[in-house]
Design a protein around this motif. Structure first.
Motif, PDB file in Angstrom:
ATOM      1  N   ILE A 188      69.237 -24.721  41.091  1.00 58.89           N
ATOM      2  CA  ILE A 188      70.061 -24.724  41.843  1.00 58.89           C
ATOM      3  C   ILE A 188      69.012 -25.329  42.596  1.00 58.89           C
ATOM      4  O   ILE A 188      69.225 -25.197  43.928  1.00 58.89           O
ATOM      5  CB  ILE A 188      69.482 -23.058  42.170  1.00 58.89           C
ATOM      6  CG1 ILE A 188      70.582 -21.990  41.088  1.00 58.89           C
ATOM      7  CG2 ILE A 188      69.681 -22.036  43.562  1.00 58.89           C
ATOM      8  CD1 ILE A 188      69.985 -20.611  41.366  1.00 58.89           C
ATOM      9  N   ALA A 189      67.845 -25.707  42.792  1.00 60.13           N
ATOM     10  CA  ALA A 189      66.784 -25.767  43.284  1.00 60.13           C
ATOM     11  C   ALA A 189      67.559 -27.549  44.253  1.00 60.13           C
ATOM     12  O   ALA A 189      67.419 -27.943  44.313  1.00 60.13           O
ATOM     13  CB  ALA A 189      65.113 -26.243  42.727  1.00 60.13           C
ATOM     14  N   LEU A 240      70.283 -29.269  42.779  1.00 56.62           N
ATOM     15  CA  LEU A 240      71.690 -28.610  43.372  1.00 56.62           C
ATOM     16  C   LEU A 240      71.431 -28.886  45.664  1.00 56.62           C
ATOM     17  O   LEU A 240      71.803 -29.043  45.968  1.00 56.62           O
ATOM     18  CB  LEU A 240      72.545 -27.247  43.454  1.00 56.62           C
ATOM     19  CG  LEU A 240      73.995 -27.097  44.410  1.00 56.62           C
ATOM     20  CD1 LEU A 240      74.670 -29.021  43.748  1.00 56.62           C
ATOM     21  CD2 LEU A 240      74.319 -26.331  44.344  1.00 56.62           C
ATOM     22  N   ILE A 241      70.524 -27.517  45.783  1.00 52.37           N
ATOM     23  CA  ILE A 241      70.216 -27.715  47.144  1.00 52.37           C
ATOM     24  C   ILE A 241      69.268 -29.324  47.834  1.00 52.37           C
ATOM     25  O   ILE A 241      69.588 -29.410  48.847  1.00 52.37           O
ATOM     26  CB  ILE A 241      68.912 -26.495  47.571  1.00 52.37           C
ATOM     27  CG1 ILE A 241      69.957 -25.296  47.073  1.00 52.37           C
ATOM     28  CG2 ILE A 241      68.675 -26.703  48.951  1.00 52.37           C
ATOM     29  CD1 ILE A 241      68.490 -24.179  47.363  1.00 52.37           C
ATOM     30  N   ILE A 242      69.167 -29.542  46.839  1.00 56.09           N
ATOM     31  CA  ILE A 242      68.048 -30.446  47.468  1.00 56.09           C
ATOM     32  C   ILE A 242      68.992 -31.786  47.580  1.00 56.09           C
ATOM     33  O   ILE A 242      69.164 -32.319  48.591  1.00 56.09           O
ATOM     34  CB  ILE A 242      67.128 -31.071  46.237  1.00 56.09           C
ATOM     35  CG1 ILE A 242      65.696 -30.306  46.509  1.00 56.09           C
ATOM     36  CG2 ILE A 242      66.165 -32.767  47.210  1.00 56.09           C
ATOM     37  CD1 ILE A 242      64.892 -30.392  45.507  1.00 56.09           C
ATOM     38  N   LEU A 257      72.140 -31.492  48.148  1.00 56.28           N
ATOM     39  CA  LEU A 257      72.983 -31.062  49.484  1.00 56.28           C
ATOM     40  C   LEU A 257      72.136 -31.969  50.402  1.00 56.28           C
ATOM     41  O   LEU A 257      72.829 -32.313  51.494  1.00 56.28           O
ATOM     42  CB  LEU A 257      73.375 -29.833  49.332  1.00 56.28           C
ATOM     43  CG  LEU A 257      74.618 -29.752  47.965  1.00 56.28           C
ATOM     44  CD1 LEU A 257      74.629 -27.794  48.688  1.00 56.28           C
ATOM     45  CD2 LEU A 257      75.847 -29.935  48.702  1.00 56.28           C
ATOM     46  N   CYS A 258      70.916 -31.603  50.468  1.00 59.56           N
ATOM     47  CA  CYS A 258      70.335 -31.688  52.100  1.00 59.56           C
ATOM     48  C   CYS A 258      70.299 -33.273  52.209  1.00 59.56           C
ATOM     49  O   CYS A 258      70.523 -33.937  53.468  1.00 59.56           O
ATOM     50  CB  CYS A 258      68.346 -31.168  51.504  1.00 59.56           C
ATOM     51  SG  CYS A 258      68.324 -29.111  51.526  1.00 59.56           S
TER      52      CYS A 258
END
Length: 361
Positions: free
Chosen positions: A28-29, A31-33, A35-36
């Motif tokens: 999850i982390a 994926l967030i990175i 996307l950012c």
């Protein structure tokens, strides 16, 4: 078939659910990175797309323009000889790790004469930023046109002709240009909240009693004091070359002072403020640097620590390297090109380089 797809998706969800907690958190982390990062990349490209791209290919050729003066203003001066310059087969001198970008200040009221010409040197080899002002009144050879002042090639033939002039007269290759109109400079300064400058008594008295500051309400500079100038006042400060104390030599020095003050103000901005400023400024900028080139230059500057550097300043022609003269009823600077090229290359490429031409071996 639909049931098969449902069973496959169910197994995928079940497989992820059976993974240990650390794996779930990590994925999850990540994926967030991702996307950012994608968001940052898209936003950077959006900012760069705001600038106006012009490589000069569509420039409409203009007639020769000569800034002539009455005969009594120049007959006491010697006539310029304009030494013969040997035409070179290269685009001028360059060196790996050194990027030279031409900054043009255009005066649309005079037909896009480039009254400000400053080469910004980004030296990632030595972590140095340098500004070199080129005097607008230097008499130069312009390929395909009559000899004229340095501020005329952009109006006549666009940026490609300017590149030819710098290569031909100064043996210098330019890696790109950024042009801005004086009126747009006013908006940039105001967006920054003004810049702090020292204004001596002569400058203040002249500006307060002339029309260089276009809005009379701002003709209130304090003599002999450091103060915050707004955009209208800064434009007047940069354009003044009338009084003896602020001739064209003084004007180019003031333009470098303003650029340095803008640079220092940029460095003090937070990231959100900087991004907001870029959104305001870039639509008023014209350049031939595409998004890939701008990204590469910015990346190299950031990685080398260049943006923390102090700015060094220089001027062409150098003292003792020119003569006040006249040519074709114009007041001009008759330049010793051999001496000025040597000093220019020493400043941009370094003391230890001599007269070596890295790109001409």
């Amino acid at each position: 078939m639909a049931r098969t797809n449902e069973r496959t998706m169910g197994r995928s969800k079940g497989a992820f659910a059976r993974k240990p907690l650390w794996y779930k958190v990590f994925m999850i982390a990540a994926l967030i990175i991702i996307l950012c990062l994608m968001g940052v990349i898209f936003y950077v490209y959006y900012l760069m797309s705001l600038a106006n791209y012009d490589d000069g290919s569509d420039h409409v050729v203009q007639e020769d323009y000569f800034e002539t003066v009455p005969v009594e203003e120049y007959t006491h001066l010697p006539e310029a000889t304009l030494e013969t310059i040997v035409d070179k087969e290269t685009d001028g001198r360059s060196k790996e790790g050194i990027t030279n970008i031409l900054l043009l200040g255009l005066d649309q009221e005079s037909g896009n004469l480039s009254d400000t010409l400053i080469v910004v040197t980004l030296d990632t080899n030595h972590k140095e930023i340098k500004l070199t002002s080129f005097m607008r009144d230097m008499l130069v050879q312009i390929p395909g046109y009559s000899n004229n002042k340095l501020n005329t090639p952009y109006q006549k033939g666009g940026i490609q002709l300017v590149y030819d002039v710098f290569s031909h007269n100064f043996d210098l290759e330019l890696d790109g240009y950024v042009a801005i109109n004086y009126n747009m400079l006013e908006k940039v300064i105001d967006k920054l909240g003004g810049i702090s400058l020292y204004i001596d008594a002569d400058e203040a008295n002249f500006q307060n009693t002339s029309n260089f500051i276009s809005n009379p309400a701002y003709r209130n500079l304090i003599p002999g004091a450091t103060q915050t100038l707004n955009g209208c006042q800064v434009v007047g400060y940069c354009r003044n070359r009338v009084s003896l104390a602020t001739s064209d030599f003084g004007r180019t020095q003031k333009q470098r002072i303003v650029l340095n003050a803008i640079y220092e103000k940029f460095k003090d901005q937070s990231l959100p403020e900087l991004l907001s400023l870029m959104e305001t400024v870039l639509p008023y900028v014209t350049t031939d640097l595409d998004m890939v080139e701008m990204t590469a230059i910015a990346t190299k500057a950031f990685e080398s620590g260049l943006l923390s550097s102090e700015i060094e300043q220089f001027r062409i022609p150098v003292d003792g390297g020119y003569t006040n003269s006249w040519y074709n009823a114009m007041l001009v600077l008759d330049v010793d090109f051999e001496k000025n090229i040597e000093e220019l290359h020493r400043f941009i490429f370094g003391e230890d380089e001599g007269k070596e031409k890295e790109n001409q071996d």
